[in-house]
Design an enzyme around this catalytic site. Structure first.
Site, PDB file in Angstrom:
ATOM      1  N   HIS A  45      31.159 -15.096  52.470  1.00 27.59           N
ATOM      2  CA  HIS A  45      29.932 -14.453  52.954  1.00 27.59           C
ATOM      3  C   HIS A  45      28.734 -15.412  52.831  1.00 27.59           C
ATOM      4  CE1 HIS A  45      27.728 -10.287  53.194  1.00 27.59           C
ATOM      5  NE2 HIS A  45      27.283 -11.146  54.089  1.00 27.59           N
ATOM      6  N   GLU A  65      35.569  -7.944  49.690  1.00 25.18           N
ATOM      7  CA  GLU A  65      34.650  -9.050  49.978  1.00 25.18           C
ATOM      8  C   GLU A  65      35.140 -10.346  49.359  1.00 25.18           C
ATOM      9  OE1 GLU A  65      29.916 -10.251  49.648  1.00 25.18           O
ATOM     10  OE2 GLU A  65      30.617  -8.346  48.849  1.00 25.18           O
ATOM     11  N   ARG A  97      31.390  -8.016  60.057  1.00 25.09           N
ATOM     12  CA  ARG A  97      31.844  -7.167  58.963  1.00 25.09           C
ATOM     13  C   ARG A  97      33.370  -7.127  58.963  1.00 25.09           C
ATOM     14  NH1 ARG A  97      27.537  -7.980  57.432  1.00 25.09           N
ATOM     15  NH2 ARG A  97      25.846  -6.533  56.851  1.00 25.09           N
TER      16      ARG A  97
END
Length: 307
Positions: A265, A246, A218
């Site tokens: 991601h 993100e 994370r």
């Protein structure tokens, strides 16, 4: 959901249908919820309309977003496919570790620019994976799998986790010692208030020159501003599958720094890998049907320190 998965699901259970949300859904006869990413919270109000509900089988990772305290108070048993999702993340991490120590990104870039032979040893003295030190921060499901995948290699592996009480066959050290000794620091801790900026500015400054930070966990675990400064200086390398935000703004220097690899991601289950998670969830559903306990059950006591 593929036709093969749908067929197997129909063989195991009497499927009442799909719901995009719980508002207006008839759950009066539902015994098991088969959930995935984006499932809304199973609140006390939802449970009131599902008097027969006994289990939740999650064909994805974390259940924190939808399994509420009301579910635990009701005694509902919960399973998660997080262990299946751990596999591609661990594989991605393994590749990143081996490529980082081998300086693959640097050499590929220079080879492309020079279009010819370079003196690799002079440019990257001592590069390679033999006897390098890899530090694993967090003995999570993924962290443990990375440790297992690293066993065939001639690497020294360290692990730091304040909750670790068992012997994983590698040296357990404090975080300060780990960052000071490691050529690669790979993060596998959960995103909790106490882990925010776990890899802080002082700890980043304590890392070896030329060391690599890998984050497939994370973004909040790293002081990203401090890491960006270290990478921009050329002192550290970074492989980041998670960033804050993100999706980085267009002017982020991380896009263009030659010693940074940033991916959006993608380390977790994608494409064909999603079938692994569905297969695990279906296996769990079949165990429930046969009156067997889940192999991948979720315990409420562990949620406070898991992803």
């Amino acid at each position: 959901m593929t036709s093969e998965i749908e067929s197997r699901l129909a063989e195991i259970a009497d499927v009442q249908g799909r719901v995009g949300g719980f508002a207006g859904a008839d759950l009066s006869q539902t015994e098991v919820l088969f959930t995935s990413w984006g499932c809304p919270p199973v609140t006390a109000e939802v449970l009131a309309g599902a008097p027969r509900l006994k289990a939740i089988v999650h064909a994805a990772g974390s259940v924190k977003g939808h399994v509420t305290q009301a579910c635990w108070e009701r005694g509902i048993v919960v399973s998660s496919a997080a262990s299946a999702n751990a596999e591609p993340v661990a594989e991605f991490t393994l590749a990143a570790i081996l490529f980082a120590n081998k300086r693959v990104l640097d050499i590929a870039r220079l080879y492309r620019e020079r279009r010819g032979r370079l003196d690799w040893d002079a440019r990257f003295p001592g590069f390679g994976n033999y006897r390098r030190v890899v530090g694993i921060v967090g003995a999570s499901r993924i962290g443990r799998r990375v440790i297992e995948l690293l066993r065939p290699f001639d690497l020294e592996v360290l692990v730091s986790d304040p909750y670790l009480r068992e012997d994983l066959g590698v040296a357990q050290v404090g975080l300060e010692e780990l960052v000071a000794r490691s050529d690669v620091v790979s993060l596998h801790a959960p995103d909790l208030p106490e882990t925010r900026h776990l890899l802080s500015r002082p700890l980043l400054a304590a890392m070896r020159d030329g060391a690599t930070v890998i984050n497939t966990a994370r973004a909040a675990l790293v002081d990203q501003e401090a890491l960006t400064a270290e990478v921009a200086s050329g002192r550290l390398y970074a492989v980041l599958d998670h960033t804050e935000p993100e999706f980085l703004p267009a002017d982020s220097p991380l896009y263009d720094l030659p010693n940074a690899l940033v991916t959006p991601h993608i380390a977790g289950s994608l494409g064909g890998e999603l079938a692994r998670m569905a297969d695990l969830a279906l296996d769990e559903l079949d165990r429930y049907r046969r009156g067997l306990p889940f192999l991948h059950g979720v315990e409420p006591a562990t949620l406070s320190r898991s992803a």
